[in-house]
Design an enzyme around this catalytic site. Structure first.
Site, short mmCIF file in Angstrom:
data_model
loop_
_atom_site.label_atom_id
_atom_site.label_comp_id
_atom_site.label_asym_id
_atom_site.label_seq_id
_atom_site.Cartn_x
_atom_site.Cartn_y
_atom_site.Cartn_z
N ASN A 45 0.72 -1.21 0.04
CA ASN A 45 0.34 -0.14 -0.19
C ASN A 45 0.77 1.11 -0.69
O ASN A 45 0.50 2.35 -1.00
CB ASN A 45 -1.08 0.08 1.45
CG ASN A 45 -2.61 -0.97 0.71
OD1 ASN A 45 -3.26 -0.13 1.72
ND2 ASN A 45 -2.56 -1.70 -0.80
N ASN A 103 -5.38 3.27 4.81
CA ASN A 103 -6.06 3.46 3.39
C ASN A 103 -7.37 2.17 3.79
O ASN A 103 -6.43 1.24 4.45
CB ASN A 103 -5.21 2.87 2.88
CG ASN A 103 -5.66 2.05 1.23
OD1 ASN A 103 -6.31 2.83 1.24
ND2 ASN A 103 -5.54 0.98 1.46
N HIS A 264 -9.68 3.53 -6.19
CA HIS A 264 -9.35 3.44 -4.78
C HIS A 264 -8.41 3.37 -4.50
O HIS A 264 -8.27 4.31 -3.33
CB HIS A 264 -10.15 2.24 -4.10
CG HIS A 264 -10.51 1.99 -3.06
ND1 HIS A 264 -11.13 2.07 -2.02
CD2 HIS A 264 -10.04 1.42 -1.54
CE1 HIS A 264 -10.95 2.04 -0.72
NE2 HIS A 264 -10.02 1.15 -0.97
N TRP A 265 -7.36 3.71 -4.91
CA TRP A 265 -5.94 3.91 -4.63
C TRP A 265 -5.47 4.91 -4.71
O TRP A 265 -4.92 5.49 -5.53
CB TRP A 265 -5.28 2.24 -5.38
CG TRP A 265 -5.67 0.71 -4.59
CD1 TRP A 265 -6.07 0.99 -4.18
CD2 TRP A 265 -5.22 -0.34 -5.35
NE1 TRP A 265 -5.85 -0.19 -3.70
CE2 TRP A 265 -5.41 -0.72 -4.80
CE3 TRP A 265 -4.42 -0.12 -6.92
CZ2 TRP A 265 -4.99 -2.38 -4.90
CZ3 TRP A 265 -4.61 -1.73 -6.88
CH2 TRP A 265 -4.48 -2.32 -5.86
#
Length: 284
Positions: A45, A103, A264-265
């Site tokens: 991430n 996240n 989303h990222w």
């Protein structure tokens, strides 16, 4: 700052096993909390953001138990295990309080730590995840794809989910697919994914929620005391943008930053913007 997986990797032993993490930088402490999903961990991430953030903060990327890096803790829901691991990690390193970036699931974990231990969280940045669906269908497209993979793991199901995480398909490379497939098929990681998203687990969770007298965490967000920045991709198909309305309304000191052409990222697709926005908020 030049950081690599090898020169930042650390371990700390706690009363419930080893926690692994990555450490870099000087300055105020900043703990980065990763999300859930297929083949996920903290480094995957936030490894790409560590160099930029470590120019301003003493950064720790914590690896949650059960995702293939830190020692697993059987018998508890992965989110609750993650919340407890944050406190154990801070205690083990004698970090009294810190800012946190979370996240997706990591944002939920950060919010839950802030609710249970308000003195430990100075500021909170969340990337999607926090809240609940208001207008969009639930479960979301991304969650349905996670369930599909958890019930029947395949490369094809992985690829469908990866494409759901981003706005621009260029990010779904052959290397990313291979890395996530290798990680996702490890027994501990697959077991954690199934405990969160499998059909059987989802049915049990719905039954438990129906019988529980404990309100959902998002209904308690009015008790979050720290300043909170909600960062969202306008095209998030895992945690649709309408989810942001509840935390934005309930958290007393909250603000929302939405990035267009981003899924989303956010930390990947809008790396420079995400880091700049986060640093400005945390240093304010």
């Amino acid at each position: 700052m030049d950081v690599t997986y090898e020169n930042t990797a650390q371990t700390v032993r706690t009363d419930k096993g080893v926690l692994r993490y990555h450490e870099a930088g000087d300055g105020p402490p900043l703990i980065l909390l990763h999300g859930s999903g297929i083949g996920v961990n903290g480094w995957r991430n936030f490894g790409g953001n560590l160099s930029g953030l470590a120019e301003h903060f003493h950064c720790y990327i914590l690896e949650f138990p059960g995702f293939g890096a830190s020692d697993p803790i059987p018998g508890s829901h992965p989110v609750l295990t993650a919340v407890a691991s944050v406190v154990r990690f801070m205690d083990a390193l004698a970090v009294e309080s810190a800012a946190m970036i979370g996240n997706s699931m990591g944002g939920v974990v950060g919010a839950m730590v802030a609710l249970a231990h308000p003195a430990r969280v100075d500021k909170l940045v969340t990337v999607g995840g926090v809240g609940t669906n208001i207008f969009s269908p639930g479960p979301s497209e991304g969650t349905r794809l996670l369930r599909e993979f958890a019930d029947n793991p395949s490369r094809e199901a992985l690829i469908r989910w990866l494409h759901c995480m981003v706005f621009d398909p260029k990010w779904v490379t052959d290397d990313l697919i291979a890395e996530r497939w290798q990680a996702a098929t490890q027994p501990a990681a697959l077991q954690t994914l199934q405990a969160m998203y499998g059909s059987k687990a989802a049915a049990l969770q719905q039954q438990s929620e129906a019988q529980s007298k404990v309100p959902p965490y998002w209904s308690m967000l009015h008790k979050v005391q720290c300043p909170t920045l909600l960062v969202w991709g306008a095209d998030d198909r895992q945690c649709p943008l309408d989810m942001a309305q509840i935390p934005l309304r309930l958290i007393p000191d909250a603000e929302l930053h939405v990035l267009s052409n981003c899924g989303h990222w956010v930390f990947l697709e809008a790396k420079q913007k995400f880091e700049r926005i986060s640093v400005e908020f945390l240093q304010r």
